[in-house]
Write an enzyme that holds these catalytic residues in place. Structure first.
Site, PDB file in Angstrom:
ATOM      1  N   GLU A  28      44.611  29.536  24.253  1.00  0.00           N
ATOM      2  CA  GLU A  28      45.778  28.686  24.019  1.00  0.00           C
ATOM      3  C   GLU A  28      46.185  28.748  22.554  1.00  0.00           C
ATOM      4  OE1 GLU A  28      44.570  24.830  25.336  1.00  0.00           O
ATOM      5  OE2 GLU A  28      44.967  25.241  27.440  1.00  0.00           O
ATOM      6  N   HIS A  63      36.595  18.632  23.182  1.00  0.00           N
ATOM      7  CA  HIS A  63      37.779  18.327  24.001  1.00  0.00           C
ATOM      8  C   HIS A  63      37.493  17.241  25.037  1.00  0.00           C
ATOM      9  CE1 HIS A  63      39.379  21.795  21.996  1.00  0.00           C
ATOM     10  NE2 HIS A  63      38.468  22.580  22.533  1.00  0.00           N
ATOM     11  N   GLU A 103      50.553  14.964  28.642  1.00  0.00           N
ATOM     12  CA  GLU A 103      49.727  15.088  27.440  1.00  0.00           C
ATOM     13  C   GLU A 103      50.368  16.049  26.440  1.00  0.00           C
ATOM     14  OE1 GLU A 103      45.532  15.420  28.100  1.00  0.00           O
ATOM     15  OE2 GLU A 103      45.650  14.581  30.113  1.00  0.00           O
ATOM     16  N   GLU A 116      49.885  19.472  29.325  1.00  0.00           N
ATOM     17  CA  GLU A 116      49.825  19.469  30.783  1.00  0.00           C
ATOM     18  C   GLU A 116      50.259  18.106  31.304  1.00  0.00           C
ATOM     19  OE1 GLU A 116      45.751  20.006  31.903  1.00  0.00           O
ATOM     20  OE2 GLU A 116      45.089  18.156  30.960  1.00  0.00           O
ATOM     21  N   ASN A 118      48.709  15.465  33.967  1.00  0.00           N
ATOM     22  CA  ASN A 118      47.513  15.160  34.738  1.00  0.00           C
ATOM     23  C   ASN A 118      47.922  14.274  35.900  1.00  0.00           C
ATOM     24  OD1 ASN A 118      44.678  15.470  34.977  1.00  0.00           O
ATOM     25  ND2 ASN A 118      44.494  15.225  32.758  1.00  0.00           N
ATOM     26  N   GLU A 124      41.003   6.742  30.921  1.00  0.00           N
ATOM     27  CA  GLU A 124      41.465   5.869  29.842  1.00  0.00           C
ATOM     28  C   GLU A 124      42.661   4.995  30.217  1.00  0.00           C
ATOM     29  OE1 GLU A 124      43.018  10.109  29.142  1.00  0.00           O
ATOM     30  OE2 GLU A 124      41.154   9.132  29.812  1.00  0.00           O
ATOM     31  N   ARG A 169      33.730   5.217  26.051  1.00  0.00           N
ATOM     32  CA  ARG A 169      32.935   5.629  27.201  1.00  0.00           C
ATOM     33  C   ARG A 169      31.466   5.610  26.789  1.00  0.00           C
ATOM     34  NH1 ARG A 169      36.698  10.476  29.632  1.00  0.00           N
ATOM     35  NH2 ARG A 169      38.660   9.716  28.770  1.00  0.00           N
ATOM     36  N   ARG A 365     -14.776  -8.925   7.789  1.00  0.00           N
ATOM     37  CA  ARG A 365     -14.961  -7.480   7.650  1.00  0.00           C
ATOM     38  C   ARG A 365     -16.324  -7.029   8.160  1.00  0.00           C
ATOM     39  NH1 ARG A 365     -16.816  -3.039   5.713  1.00  0.00           N
ATOM     40  NH2 ARG A 365     -18.465  -4.100   4.555  1.00  0.00           N
ATOM     41  N   ASP A 366     -17.355  -7.158   7.325  1.00  0.00           N
ATOM     42  CA  ASP A 366     -18.626  -6.518   7.667  1.00  0.00           C
ATOM     43  C   ASP A 366     -19.286  -7.136   8.881  1.00  0.00           C
ATOM     44  OD1 ASP A 366     -20.468  -4.527   7.299  1.00  0.00           O
ATOM     45  OD2 ASP A 366     -21.675  -5.631   5.854  1.00  0.00           O
ATOM     46  N   ALA A 367     -19.074  -8.432   9.112  1.00  0.00           N
ATOM     47  CA  ALA A 367     -19.706  -9.066  10.274  1.00  0.00           C
ATOM     48  C   ALA A 367     -19.213  -8.433  11.569  1.00  0.00           C
ATOM     49  CB  ALA A 367     -19.435 -10.569  10.263  1.00  0.00           C
ATOM     50  N   HIS A 368     -17.893  -8.312  11.709  1.00  0.00           N
ATOM     51  CA  HIS A 368     -17.408  -7.724  12.975  1.00  0.00           C
ATOM     52  C   HIS A 368     -17.573  -6.207  12.981  1.00  0.00           C
ATOM     53  CE1 HIS A 368     -13.331  -6.130  11.888  1.00  0.00           C
ATOM     54  NE2 HIS A 368     -13.288  -7.113  11.020  1.00  0.00           N
ATOM     55  N   ARG A 438     -15.432   2.825  -1.525  1.00  0.00           N
ATOM     56  CA  ARG A 438     -16.483   3.840  -1.521  1.00  0.00           C
ATOM     57  C   ARG A 438     -16.408   4.756  -2.740  1.00  0.00           C
ATOM     58  NH1 ARG A 438     -14.999   4.968   4.797  1.00  0.00           N
ATOM     59  NH2 ARG A 438     -16.159   3.213   5.691  1.00  0.00           N
ATOM     60  N   ASP A 472     -21.378   3.837  -4.187  1.00  0.00           N
ATOM     61  CA  ASP A 472     -21.421   5.242  -3.795  1.00  0.00           C
ATOM     62  C   ASP A 472     -22.597   5.421  -2.857  1.00  0.00           C
ATOM     63  OD1 ASP A 472     -20.584   8.155  -4.153  1.00  0.00           O
ATOM     64  OD2 ASP A 472     -22.731   8.221  -4.608  1.00  0.00           O
ATOM     65  N   LYS A 535     -26.381  -4.130  -2.920  1.00  0.00           N
ATOM     66  CA  LYS A 535     -25.864  -3.859  -1.572  1.00  0.00           C
ATOM     67  C   LYS A 535     -27.001  -3.369  -0.686  1.00  0.00           C
ATOM     68  CE  LYS A 535     -22.391  -1.046   0.857  1.00  0.00           C
ATOM     69  NZ  LYS A 535     -22.096  -2.107   1.841  1.00  0.00           N
ATOM     70  N   HIS A 565     -25.893  -8.731  -1.145  1.00  0.00           N
ATOM     71  CA  HIS A 565     -25.400  -8.471   0.221  1.00  0.00           C
ATOM     72  C   HIS A 565     -26.557  -7.936   1.041  1.00  0.00           C
ATOM     73  CE1 HIS A 565     -22.845  -6.756   3.439  1.00  0.00           C
ATOM     74  NE2 HIS A 565     -23.665  -5.720   3.378  1.00  0.00           N
ATOM     75  N   HIS A 567     -28.167  -7.480   5.466  1.00  0.00           N
ATOM     76  CA  HIS A 567     -27.988  -7.600   6.918  1.00  0.00           C
ATOM     77  C   HIS A 567     -29.228  -8.265   7.493  1.00  0.00           C
ATOM     78  CE1 HIS A 567     -24.319  -5.029   7.527  1.00  0.00           C
ATOM     79  NE2 HIS A 567     -24.658  -4.706   6.288  1.00  0.00           N
ATOM     80  N   THR A 700     -22.129   4.374   4.429  1.00  0.00           N
ATOM     81  CA  THR A 700     -21.003   5.290   4.649  1.00  0.00           C
ATOM     82  C   THR A 700     -20.549   5.928   3.334  1.00  0.00           C
ATOM     83  OG1 THR A 700     -20.282   3.826   6.434  1.00  0.00           O
ATOM     84  CG2 THR A 700     -18.695   5.451   5.641  1.00  0.00           C
TER      85      THR A 700
END
Length: 980
Positions: A28, A63, A103, A116, A118, A124, A169, A365-368, A438, A472, A535, A565, A567, A700
């Site tokens: 076209e 388009h 159009e 064209e 339509n 629309e 749309r 922390r350390d307990a759980h 650490r 460490d 520790k 500290h 255990h 660790t």
């Protein structure tokens, strides 16, 4: 470009051939940047025609119209009138009957070109109906039934427009992937409404399955307002109210268009979208509710992942009672206030001058870590935080961060460790916080560049950390010194630690004698610590040893605060802490009673009451501690899946010397390896492994090395002598090899020979060309380029900002951080869920409350879980805040789960996924091919459209996962490209 023209020509002709049986292409006239104008007409077949004014349909892509506006504003009046006249003239001449659209293209000079007619009611048409008040569909039906325009009361002079209407749309297309269609099941569907909003439904509803075999239009929304700006504002509001989940839509794209000043205040051309690629950028929608539903649904169907280790009984059905503990009435300045106002030296002096014994609560922390594999979640800590702050306002500190919690929170709990610190700090502003660092290993398991440790400590201090217990795992002063210097530079309180092993009360137990520890303390003091920590990570410090060690240190350093500290594995923890305090220590660690004992810390309540009325009286209320105990006693029931079954202490710790924090983890690990019934042998081999490695301090990450060696020996039925005699032929765990290569630093009394030489003889040289490091490994690492790493992370995680906290998480745990970010992208922040829901989901008929933020609460109810479908998925029906929602989850126990195609990793650039569901109609590359960025890999066909899937990066195709004829779903793996 020429290449683009050829590629698009092939796609267009292929689509046409597939759709119509004819692949011919018609050329076209090319009009530069025109506007697309439509004239709506009605004719009755007698030659009588009226126009219903015009529509501007210029906002379009490929388009395809995206937004339509009526009337068409900004046209020269003579052009506009000519369009009306020509449209009527053409259709009147043809005696056009029913509704139609004429159009045109209009160029910048006002010249127009007919496209064209339509001959139908177009998508629309709604905007024209809104501004004219004429029902086009009804009019067409009546005309088809024989009525004339006169019968309908329609004549040109009676037709006018009022205000401005806009229609968009909503389609199931993804703008960020070139508008590829998406498919799936609609999980959420809530339509907008209100004054000036019209909704025309398509195939969308809750539970609807959007297939690749039909048009992607989901719904039309039309807004009517007094002006263009008013109409755009109403349409934007409606789109933001529209909720669609389960399929991707173009809503963010349409919103971007509506908010663009060029569209909102001017009149755009058909090139508008092509000239503004930023319109494709998605608007960030949190979608938190639906993401959390997906997580809960997966937990309901599949249970927690094996990696979480939730192998024990289900969580208790009893919720812990949150106690009310009033704020302290005394006005004594807290240690936290002293530190904040006067610095770490003043803090240390205040600790040393305290007549009362000071305590640290390790429950957070350390307990759980020691009892529940570090699985306690932030939510349960925050719940008890205010009461804890009031009960322990006189405490030395609350240990709440660092150590294994950093890794575990991301890896297993899917929580951000920095969020935990930040939220706890906000909840507890006046009690010092303590973490475990650490040394040169930060909170990781290896050495990092020095600037990473310095940066990490600074960010931690800025986020709310006060006391840094620096240790460490080998008592290597070079590693310790780096951590001490990093904390000092950040302005934190340096609590330098000696990692205690052996028994100083036994003169035959060498080499860890009293003289060894006194020499180590001298070096720590010279390095600039503010507080000394003893520790005792395994609970080896007997009462008489505590008296000897503390007395000797106090004599040598009378002004040095000492913090102990331990255990309680052997059951002597309380006695040892009391002995240490009476010998001159200033502070000791303990845990709330319900979280104390065995491999955890000794009972805080027992320590406090043992000192009651003495000159060391802590001043802490046992009644308040009992309230905290009551909470944790019930809260611990929520973590029943992580209990190890320990029923008592174990004095054989004096033989195997296993750290309390490792005991439960190693027991779980041994069980996973099928060695649970040989736990006694694992402990025996642990002692032997320690001797093989040189009798080292075990904490660790050195304890992990010993544990890995012990499991290795049990799995392979190796004794201590077997290892020594067969060392040159055994494939040792990686952690053991790295230990002997010096990655952790230098052990106190050197590496054992000839075992070390035998192991290293089979290993390639290190990056420095040597067999092993002679000093601190971090000294040989290049500084991390934070800007470059941040830039890479921004690209990987969708152009979002990367904070310093996230940068530090990545720096120490790159893979864990990536997995965490993927999880967050899929399920959002699950820390908002209660622990029972997090571990097992919810039951049918049960409703849970999820507080996302202040004033934003979700009420989630499970309606039902449906049977497994043919594709292996189950549909889960929920109600979220009273609205019906569904989630489809793959049942991993169904047979279909094993046949599912692998998915592409959306966060790995070279992992290429299908942009839409469809059929592979052509493959254009093969495994092993070298491709450039943009090269076509395969062509997919879906929804009347063919799409070339291209290479996002250049490289070698490592995997091509599809062949012609394969059906794929969105996200299925197409190819993996190795950039390197």
């Amino acid at each position: 470009t020429k290449e683009e023209l050829e590629e698009n020509f092939k796609l267009a002709t292929s689509e046409a051939l597939a759709a119509f049986g004819d692949g011919s292409i018609f050329i076209e006239r090319f009009v530069t940047e025109p506007r697309h104008i439509e004239i709506q007409i009605l004719g009755d077949g007698t030659g009588d025609v009226v126009h219903l004014y015009d529509r501007d349909c210029s906002v379009q892509r490929r388009h395809q119209k995206v937004i339509e506006v009526a009337p068409a504003e900004g046209l020269p009046e003579d052009t506009r009138q000519a369009l009306f006249d020509n449209a009527k003239k053409l259709t009147a001449h043809a005696k056009y009957r029913n509704a139609g659209t004429v159009e045109f293209l209009v160029d910048k000079e006002g010249r127009f070109y007919f496209i064209e007619v339509n001959p139908r009611v177009q998508v629309e048409h709604t905007v024209t109906e809104e501004v004219t008040g004429i029902d086009i569909v009804q009019s067409q039906i009546r005309i088809a039934g024989g009525a004339t325009l006169k019968d309908l009361g329609l004549s040109q002079e009676k037709i006018s427009t009022q205000g401005v209407a806009m229609q968009c749309r909503v389609t199931t297309e993804d703008p960020s992937t070139n508008f590829t269609p998406d498919t799936g099941t609609i999980e959420v569907f809530r339509t907008p409404g209100g004054m000036g909003i019209r909704v025309d439904d398509g195939p969308g509803f809750l539970g609807a399955h959007i297939t690749p075999h039909y048009d992607s239009l989901l719904m039309k929304i039309t807004a009517h307002g007094a002006t263009r700006e008013d109409s755009a504002a109403k349409l934007s509001r409606a789109l933001r109210e529209f909720r669609v989940r389960g399929v991707t839509t173009n809503i963010s794209f349409v919103l971007n268009v509506l908010q663009h000043p060029e569209f909102r205040y001017k009149y755009v051309t058909t090139s508008f979208i092509a000239q503004n690629p930023s319109l494709m950028e998605p608007l960030r929608s949190q979608n938190r509710g639906q993401k959390l539903l997906r997580f809960i649904a997966d937990m309901i169907v599949n249970g927690p992942p094996d990696s979480l280790g939730a192998t024990g009984p289900p969580p208790s059905l009893v919720d812990p009672i949150v106690p009310s503990i009033p704020p302290p009435s005394d006005t004594t300045v807290s240690l936290k206030q002293i530190f904040d106002e006067k610095g770490p030296e003043a803090f240390a002096k205040a600790v040393r001058n305290s007549k009362a014994a000071l305590v640290t609560d390790t429950t957070w922390r350390d307990a759980h870590q020691s009892l529940l594999a570090t699985r306690v979640r932030t939510k349960d800590l925050l719940t008890i935080a205010p009461a804890t702050a009031n009960a322990l306002h006189k405490a030395y500190s609350l240990e709440c961060w660092g150590g294994a919690t950093f890794d575990v929170s991301m890896r297993f709990l899917n929580e951000c460790p920095w969020d935990r610190l930040e939220k706890l700090r906000e909840a507890v502003p006046f009690v010092p916080f303590q973490m475990l660092l650490r040394g040169a290993n930060g909170v990781g398991y290896t050495n990092y560049p020095d600037n990473v440790i310095y940066k990490f400590c600074q960010v931690a201090k800025d986020t709310g950390m006060d006391v840094f217990r620096v240790f460490d795992s080998l008592n290597d002063m070079d590693n310790l010194r780096l951590g001490i210097d990093a904390v000092g530079t950040a302005g934190g309180i340096v609590e330098g630690a000696i990692s205690y092993t052996g028994d100083v009360s036994d003169p035959t137990r060498k080499p860890y004698t009293l003289e060894y520890y006194l020499g180590l303390v001298d070096q720590l003091v010279a390095a600039g610590i503010h507080v000394l920590a003893i520790k005792d990570m395994a609970g080896l410090l007997k009462p008489q040893a505590a008296t000897l060690l503390v007395s000797a240190i106090r004599e040598a350093h009378p002004d040095l605060p000492i913090h102990i500290h331990t255990h309680d594995t052997a059951g002597t923890g309380v006695a040892s802490m009391l002995a240490g305090l009476k010998a001159g220590a200033d502070a000791v660690d303990g845990a709330i009673d319900a979280m104390s004992g065995t491999t955890s810390q000794p009972s805080l309540g027992a320590i406090v009451e043992s000192l009651r009325g003495s000159e060391l009286d802590t001043g802490i209320s046992l009644a308040d501690l009992t309230k905290l105990h009551d909470y944790w006693e019930l809260a611990r029931g929520l973590y029943a899946p992580f209990e190890t079954g320990q029923k008592s202490g174990s004095s054989d710790v004096y033989v195997h010397e296993m750290p309390g924090g490792q005991y439960t983890n190693l027991l779980f690990q041994a069980t996973q390896l099928g060695l649970g019934d040989r736990w006694s042998l694992v402990k025996q081999r642990y002692a032997e492994a320690n001797r093989l490695l040189g009798d080292i301090p075990k904490v660790t990450p050195s304890s992990k090395v010993v544990g890995d060696m012990a499991n290795f020996m049990v799995q392979n039925d190796l004794s201590e002598n077997d290892v020594l005699s067969r060392a040159e032929s055994l494939d040792f765990p990686a952690s053991v090899i790295e230990y002997f290569q010096g990655y952790l630093g230098q052990p106190p009394f050197g590496f054992p020979e000839p075992l070390r030489s035998a192991i290293l003889s089979r290993q390639p040289p290190l990056p420095n060309g040597k067999a092993a490091f002679a000093g601190r490994p971090g000294e040989e690492l290049e500084a991390m380029d934070f800007d470059a790493v941040r830039e890479d992370l921004v690209k990987r995680w969708g152009e979002r900002a990367i904070s310093d906290k996230e940068l530090m998480s990545h720096a120490q745990y790159p893979k864990v951080f990536d997995d965490f970010m993927r999880f967050r992208a899929e399920y959002d922040d699950v820390s908002a869920l209660d622990t029972r829901t997090f571990l097992r989901g919810i039951l049918p008929g049960e409703t849970v409350e999820v507080k996302l933020a202040e004033g934003k609460v979700l009420y989630i109810k499970l309606d039902c879980v449906n049977e497994v479908e043919e594709d292996g998925y189950r549909t889960i029906n929920f109600e979220l805040n009273g609205q019906k929602r569904i989630v489809r989850v793959l049942d991993k126990n169904s047979g279909a789960a094993s046949t599912a195609r692998p998915k592409a990793d959306p966060f790995t650039v070279g992992s290429v996924g299908a942009p839409m569901p469809g059929v592979v109609v052509e493959t254009r590359a093969e495994q092993g091919d070298v491709v450039k960025k943009g090269d076509a890999l395969v062509v997919l066909s879906a929804m009347k459209m063919e799409t070339a899937v291209t290479a996002p990066v250049g490289g070698v195709i490592r995997t091509l996962a599809v062949v012609e004829g394969d059906s794929v779903k969105g996200g299925d793996l197409i190819a993996e490209i190795d950039e390197n």
